[in-house]
Design a protein around this motif. Structure first.
Motif, short mmCIF file in Angstrom:
data_model
loop_
_atom_site.label_atom_id
_atom_site.label_comp_id
_atom_site.label_asym_id
_atom_site.label_seq_id
_atom_site.Cartn_x
_atom_site.Cartn_y
_atom_site.Cartn_z
N HIS A 61 0.84 -1.20 0.00
CA HIS A 61 0.00 0.00 0.00
C HIS A 61 0.88 1.25 0.00
O HIS A 61 2.01 1.22 0.49
N LEU A 62 0.32 2.33 -0.50
CA LEU A 62 0.95 3.64 -0.45
C LEU A 62 0.14 4.51 0.50
O LEU A 62 -1.10 4.54 0.41
N ASP A 63 0.82 5.19 1.40
CA ASP A 63 0.14 6.09 2.33
C ASP A 63 -0.42 7.27 1.54
O ASP A 63 0.31 7.94 0.81
N ASN A 64 -1.71 7.53 1.68
CA ASN A 64 -2.36 8.61 0.93
C ASN A 64 -1.91 10.00 1.35
O ASN A 64 -2.06 10.96 0.58
N LYS A 65 -1.38 10.13 2.55
CA LYS A 65 -0.97 11.44 3.04
C LYS A 65 0.53 11.67 2.98
O LYS A 65 0.99 12.80 3.04
N ILE A 66 1.29 10.59 2.87
CA ILE A 66 2.75 10.69 2.85
C ILE A 66 3.25 9.93 1.62
O ILE A 66 3.36 8.70 1.64
N PRO A 67 3.54 10.61 0.52
CA PRO A 67 3.85 9.93 -0.74
C PRO A 67 5.16 9.14 -0.74
O PRO A 67 5.40 8.37 -1.66
N THR A 68 5.96 9.31 0.27
CA THR A 68 7.22 8.55 0.37
C THR A 68 7.06 7.30 1.24
O THR A 68 8.01 6.54 1.41
N ARG A 69 5.88 7.08 1.78
CA ARG A 69 5.66 5.98 2.73
C ARG A 69 4.87 4.83 2.10
O ARG A 69 3.78 5.01 1.60
N PHE A 70 5.46 3.65 2.18
CA PHE A 70 4.82 2.42 1.73
C PHE A 70 4.54 1.55 2.94
O PHE A 70 5.32 1.51 3.89
N ILE A 71 3.42 0.85 2.89
CA ILE A 71 3.02 -0.04 3.98
C ILE A 71 2.78 -1.42 3.38
O ILE A 71 2.01 -1.57 2.43
N MET A 72 3.45 -2.42 3.96
CA MET A 72 3.25 -3.80 3.54
C MET A 72 2.48 -4.50 4.65
O MET A 72 2.92 -4.54 5.80
N LEU A 73 1.29 -5.00 4.31
CA LEU A 73 0.48 -5.76 5.27
C LEU A 73 0.68 -7.23 4.97
O LEU A 73 0.42 -7.68 3.84
N GLU A 74 1.13 -7.97 5.97
CA GLU A 74 1.47 -9.37 5.77
C GLU A 74 0.78 -10.24 6.81
O GLU A 74 0.62 -9.82 7.96
N GLU A 75 0.44 -11.45 6.42
CA GLU A 75 -0.05 -12.45 7.38
C GLU A 75 0.65 -13.75 7.04
O GLU A 75 0.63 -14.21 5.90
N TRP A 76 1.24 -14.34 8.07
CA TRP A 76 2.01 -15.56 7.93
C TRP A 76 1.42 -16.65 8.80
O TRP A 76 0.78 -16.36 9.81
N ALA A 77 1.63 -17.88 8.45
CA ALA A 77 1.07 -19.02 9.19
C ALA A 77 1.53 -19.00 10.65
O ALA A 77 0.77 -19.36 11.55
N ASN A 78 2.74 -18.54 10.90
CA ASN A 78 3.30 -18.45 12.26
C ASN A 78 4.61 -17.66 12.20
O ASN A 78 5.03 -17.22 11.12
N GLU A 79 5.25 -17.52 13.33
CA GLU A 79 6.50 -16.75 13.37
C GLU A 79 7.59 -17.42 12.55
O GLU A 79 8.37 -16.75 11.87
N ALA A 80 7.65 -18.73 12.58
CA ALA A 80 8.66 -19.46 11.80
C ALA A 80 8.50 -19.17 10.31
O ALA A 80 9.50 -19.08 9.58
N LEU A 115 7.42 -16.37 8.93
CA LEU A 115 7.97 -15.04 8.66
C LEU A 115 9.50 -15.11 8.65
O LEU A 115 10.15 -14.53 7.78
N ARG A 116 10.07 -15.82 9.60
CA ARG A 116 11.54 -15.94 9.65
C ARG A 116 12.06 -16.64 8.39
O ARG A 116 13.10 -16.26 7.85
N ALA A 117 11.34 -17.65 7.92
CA ALA A 117 11.76 -18.34 6.70
C ALA A 117 11.67 -17.39 5.50
O ALA A 117 12.55 -17.39 4.63
N HIS A 118 10.64 -16.57 5.46
CA HIS A 118 10.48 -15.57 4.39
C HIS A 118 11.69 -14.65 4.35
O HIS A 118 12.19 -14.30 3.27
#
Length: 95
Positions: free
Chosen positions: A42-61, A63-66
């Motif tokens: 996502h791109l922040d609508n108010k801050i054009p230099t800011r990107f937001i990545m929304l992630e959901e992983w099966a578990n912490e392991a 994310l660490r593997a990613h």
């Protein structure tokens, strides 16, 4: 229990396009990981230099593997000196 990660990436003003391209490039291979449940840029609508990545992983392991994948390492290398800040919040859903 799944793990939610919210990555906030603040690009340097003169590197917005390069940071965006690097972030867009990591989305398809990340979504293809078997333990990835959500990976949205996502791109922040108010801050054009800011990107937001929304992630959901099966578990912490998962994310660490990613974080060890070639595509993630390529992202880190590509944005290294082109960002002001990267903040990653790891969240547990309560309700």
């Amino acid at each position: 229990m799944t793990l939610i990660a919210v990555a906030t990436i603040d690009a340097k003003a003169d590197h917005i396009a390069a940071v965006r391209a690097a972030l867009e490039a990591v989305v398809p291979p990340s979504r293809a990981e078997s333990t990835c449940l959500r990976y949205e840029l996502h791109l922040d609508n108010k801050i054009p230099t800011r990107f937001i990545m929304l992630e959901e992983w099966a578990n912490e392991a998962a994310l660490r593997a990613h974080e060890t994948t070639p595509h993630f390492k390529a992202l880190v290398a590509a944005v290294g000196d082109k960002v002001v800040n990267i903040d990653v919040a790891e969240l547990s859903k309560l309700a």
